[in-house]
Structures are given as C-alpha cells and as structure tokens.
Design an enzyme around this catalytic site. Structure first.
Site, PDB file in Angstrom:
ATOM      1  N   CYS A  46      55.543  54.640  36.846  1.00 14.53           N
ATOM      2  CA  CYS A  46      56.771  53.963  36.433  1.00 14.53           C
ATOM      3  C   CYS A  46      57.899  54.992  36.380  1.00 14.53           C
ATOM      4  O   CYS A  46      57.667  56.165  36.073  1.00 14.53           O
ATOM      5  CB  CYS A  46      56.574  53.297  35.066  1.00 14.53           C
ATOM      6  SG  CYS A  46      55.686  54.319  33.920  1.00 14.53           S
ATOM      7  N   THR A  95      47.845  51.001  43.163  1.00 12.99           N
ATOM      8  CA  THR A  95      48.053  50.455  44.510  1.00 12.99           C
ATOM      9  C   THR A  95      48.826  51.434  45.407  1.00 12.99           C
ATOM     10  O   THR A  95      49.575  52.282  44.919  1.00 12.99           O
ATOM     11  CB  THR A  95      48.840  49.140  44.434  1.00 12.99           C
ATOM     12  OG1 THR A  95      50.026  49.367  43.679  1.00 12.99           O
ATOM     13  CG2 THR A  95      48.031  48.042  43.767  1.00 12.99           C
ATOM     14  N   GLY A 128      39.593  50.737  43.503  1.00 13.72           N
ATOM     15  CA  GLY A 128      40.281  50.568  44.780  1.00 13.72           C
ATOM     16  C   GLY A 128      39.343  49.855  45.728  1.00 13.72           C
ATOM     17  O   GLY A 128      38.468  50.470  46.326  1.00 13.72           O
ATOM     18  N   THR A 144      41.391  43.416  42.581  1.00 13.11           N
ATOM     19  CA  THR A 144      41.702  42.260  43.431  1.00 13.11           C
ATOM     20  C   THR A 144      40.556  41.254  43.538  1.00 13.11           C
ATOM     21  O   THR A 144      40.779  40.048  43.623  1.00 13.11           O
ATOM     22  CB  THR A 144      42.090  42.788  44.835  1.00 13.11           C
ATOM     23  OG1 THR A 144      43.207  43.667  44.660  1.00 13.11           O
ATOM     24  CG2 THR A 144      42.470  41.688  45.787  1.00 13.11           C
TER      25      THR A 144
HETATM   26  C1  LIG Z   1      48.342  41.508  41.059  1.00 12.14           C
HETATM   27  C2  LIG Z   1      48.107  42.929  40.607  1.00 12.14           C
HETATM   28  C3  LIG Z   1      48.720  43.371  39.443  1.00 12.14           C
HETATM   29  C4  LIG Z   1      48.527  44.687  39.008  1.00 12.14           C
HETATM   30  N1  LIG Z   1      49.109  45.093  37.843  1.00 12.14           N
HETATM   31  C5  LIG Z   1      48.864  46.351  37.387  1.00 12.14           C
HETATM   32  C6  LIG Z   1      49.377  46.768  36.137  1.00 12.14           C
HETATM   33  O1  LIG Z   1      50.021  46.023  35.401  1.00 12.14           O
HETATM   34  N2  LIG Z   1      49.101  48.041  35.737  1.00 12.14           N
HETATM   35  C7  LIG Z   1      48.353  48.906  36.491  1.00 12.14           C
HETATM   36  O2  LIG Z   1      48.130  50.045  36.070  1.00 12.14           O
HETATM   37  N3  LIG Z   1      47.827  48.518  37.666  1.00 12.14           N
HETATM   38  C8  LIG Z   1      48.061  47.268  38.134  1.00 12.14           C
HETATM   39  N4  LIG Z   1      47.508  46.867  39.318  1.00 12.14           N
HETATM   40  C9  LIG Z   1      46.683  47.819  40.091  1.00 12.14           C
HETATM   41  C10 LIG Z   1      45.199  47.616  39.828  1.00 12.14           C
HETATM   42  O3  LIG Z   1      44.896  47.833  38.462  1.00 12.14           O
HETATM   43  C11 LIG Z   1      44.363  48.568  40.705  1.00 12.14           C
HETATM   44  O4  LIG Z   1      44.719  49.896  40.418  1.00 12.14           O
HETATM   45  C12 LIG Z   1      44.562  48.326  42.198  1.00 12.14           C
HETATM   46  O5  LIG Z   1      44.744  46.960  42.471  1.00 12.14           O
HETATM   47  C13 LIG Z   1      43.387  48.862  43.029  1.00 12.14           C
HETATM   48  O6  LIG Z   1      42.193  48.199  42.731  1.00 12.14           O
HETATM   49  P1  LIG Z   1      41.637  46.926  43.588  1.00 12.14           P
HETATM   50  O7  LIG Z   1      41.741  47.300  45.039  1.00 12.14           O
HETATM   51  O8  LIG Z   1      40.248  46.713  43.107  1.00 12.14           O
HETATM   52  O9  LIG Z   1      42.539  45.781  43.281  1.00 12.14           O
HETATM   53  C14 LIG Z   1      47.697  45.558  39.776  1.00 12.14           C
HETATM   54  C15 LIG Z   1      47.088  45.094  40.940  1.00 12.14           C
HETATM   55  C16 LIG Z   1      47.282  43.796  41.362  1.00 12.14           C
HETATM   56  C17 LIG Z   1      46.583  43.336  42.622  1.00 12.14           C
END
Ligand SMILES: Cc1cc2nc3c(=O)[nH]c(=O)nc-3n(C[C@H](O)[C@H](O)[C@H](O)COP(=O)(O)O)c2cc1C
Length: 316
Positions: free
Chosen positions: A131, A194, A244, A267
C-alpha cells in the site's frame, strides 16, 4: 500413527498449516454456512484500514487464462467495526484469527495496532505492506527495504501479538524486503500478494477492470510464487507462509518442499468454497498414505537446490 500437522507462527500454534488468503474469504463468517471454520489452521480476514474504505469502480474482476485479475481497491468495513461487530462471532470458532491490516502512514498502522491491543482477541496480525506510503510520495511500503524496516520496527514497539509481514512480488527484490522485515523484528512472512497485471477489451480498447490495472492471482502465478517462496525461505530464518495459485493438495506439498511453513489458499475459494476444508482432510490422508508424521520431514527438502542469484535471468 499420530500425525502432527501443527505449525508455529511466533508463539501461536496452528493446528494445521492451511488458511485462506486475505481478501478471498471475506471476514471469515461468510464461509461459516459451508463448513466448520474450526477445521482451519487459521482464518485470515480481508485487509482492514483505520477508516472504512469504499474501494474501486466496477468492473472489479476480470477472468484471464489460468486465473483472475482483481481491482477491488481494498474495500473494507474499517478495523473498529470489525473488532466490535464481527470478531466476537469469529472467536466462537476454535481456530487462530489473523487480522490483515494496511495503512497509508506509520501513524495509521499504529492506530490500528492500538485498538487491536485493546481488544486482546486477535492472535496474529498480517501486515499488508502493498500500500502507498502517503508521507513518502506514494511509494509502496513493501517495495522499499527502508520503508519496510522503519514500519515494522515501529509496529514491533507496540504490538503485543506476532506480526506476519505480507510481501509483494512487484517492483522489488523480494528477498531484500524479506530480510529488512526480519531484521526489523517481523515474526513471520507471507508471500506472494498478487502480480500487477493488465487485461484489455480489444473491442473498446479499454482495460477490463475499472481501475485500469489489477492484481493477477490463481494457478497461473503458482510457478512464480514457488520460486519466490524458495528464495525467501532460504534467505530468512523466520517462518514463511506461502501462497499463489494453490488449488490442490499437491500444490501445498510443493510449497512445503520449497520451504513454506504453512500455506494460504486464495482464488480457489471462489471456485470451490469448500476447498480449504477439503485440503485439510486431503493433507492428513497424504501424511497417512506416505507414512509422514510431521511437516518437518517435507519442509525445504528441494533437491538439487537451485542457486540463489540476486538478479538476472536464471533460466536461459
Ligand atoms: C479478490 C481478491 C482480493 C484480495 N484482497 C486482498 C487483501 O485485501 N489483502 C491482501 O493482502 N491480499 C489480497 N489479495 C491477495 C491474496 O490474498 C493472495 O495473496 C493472492 O491472491 C495470491 O493467492 P491465490 O493465487 O491463491 O489467489 C486478494 C486477492 C483476490 C483475488
């Protein structure tokens, strides 16, 4: 055979290494109708700020091959509403509560820490440092080792519970940021957030998310995340929580072999709301089937071990 899936983050013990990733599991309670949240190693909340935040203009999500791009804009109810209205409900479950927080200045982070301390009901804080630091020209805290160090050093003076710092994969040498976080006293690290991305609607020549850019997640980022987890786990000595693209039990094993102490599932919760519960059961069965009784037997067991290079192309 007694199977021990427990892991430690700071002085907190999790009964197993599986937890949802921030932002993909609401504030936890949204998933209570689907299964008993007590099955989870921990619950991780959506990132919370001092004031409630409205988030970005729609569309907020674009599906892409092997994943999705989100531009939610950190919409959240604000830490005080969460602590008063939602946390008491969450505490009814026998699991560790990890509250993800973010701020735009060190002071804002400290205000949040202060109210969390007062409640005394949160187990671990996950610091989302992806952030912008408004006091330092809007540069992300988590892309600059100095900002990362200063923020965590200050937070550690006040926080009464363990701090897990969540690292961004964007615009930085992630191992350098990991080291700065460890040096400042972070109790654990989680990664990856992400990957910055863009998807285009060619008929309108327009970005497919309202914000323009967004964060890529899902199975397509798993190989990138695994390499970063391996890299960071071999740079620091504090626990690393890997995430991830995890969508199966085999994915979890990969992350543990790469050096992760525990994992977060993001996700995939949107595709299968029961996924975390299923993965806890499947991991237990895997341990039985392979006569493994502790995660230590798998952790950081990659062989041969790729050399860690600071920069440059490591594959060609
Ligand atoms: C819709 C969405 C909202 C997310 N909101 C946050 C958040 O508020 N804070 C945060 O640290 N990461 C947030 N992330 C990131 C996830 O926590 C994670 O680091 C990232 O999606 C990778 O993991 P994945 O591939 O299993 O989704 C968000 C991801 C998605 C898809």
């Amino acid at each position: 055979m007694a199977i021990d899936l427990s892991v430690k983050i700071g002085n907190v013990t999790l009964k197993n290494p599986i937890m949802p990733a921030s932002g993909t599991f609401g504030y936890g309670l949204e998933f209570a109708p689907f299964y008993n949240l007590s099955e989870l190693g921990a619950i991780v909340t959506k990132s919370l700020s001092w004031q409630p935040k409205a988030g970005s203009l729609p569309p907020r999500i674009a599906e892409v091959e092997g994943g999705m791009i989100n531009a939610i804009g950190l919409e959240n109810v604000g830490i005080q509403h969460f602590l008063k209205e939602l946390l008491p409900e969450l505490k009814k479950y026998d699991t560790v509560v990890i509250v993800s927080i973010f701020g735009s200045s060190i002071e804002e982070f400290l205000n949040i820490i202060d109210v969390i301390n007062t409640t005394g009901q949160v187990d671990i804080i996950e610091l989302n440092i992806s952030c912008p630091n408004v006091r330092k020209g809007g540069i992300l805290f988590g892309t600059n080792p100095r900002f990362t160090y200063d923020l965590i050093k200050e937070i550690k003076k006040y926080a009464t519970i363990p701090i897990m710092t969540k690292l961004t994969p964007n615009d930085c040498n992630i191992a350098e940021i990991a080291k700065a976080a460890e040096d400042a006293g972070s109790d654990a690290l989680s990664l990856i957030n992400t990957l910055l991305a863009l998807s285009i609607d060619i008929s309108k020549k327009k970005p497919r998310t309202g914000f323009g850019f967004g964060g890529l997640s899902g199975p397509c980022i798993k190989p990138v995340a695994l390499r970063m987890v391996y890299y960071v786990a071999n740079t620091v000595s504090i626990p690393v929580v890997g995430m991830g693209g995890i969508s199966s039990m085999n994915d979890i094993i990969e992350f543990i072999i790469a050096g992760a102490t525990a994992v977060q599932v993001g996700t995939q919760n949107f595709i299968d709301p029961l996924i975390c519960s299923k993965l806890v059961k499947q991991l237990t069965q895997y341990f039985i089937d392979h006569s493994i009784n502790s995660l230590e037997q798998l952790r950081n067991s990659l062989s041969p071990r790729p050399t860690l290079l600071k920069t440059g192309n490591q594959s060609e």
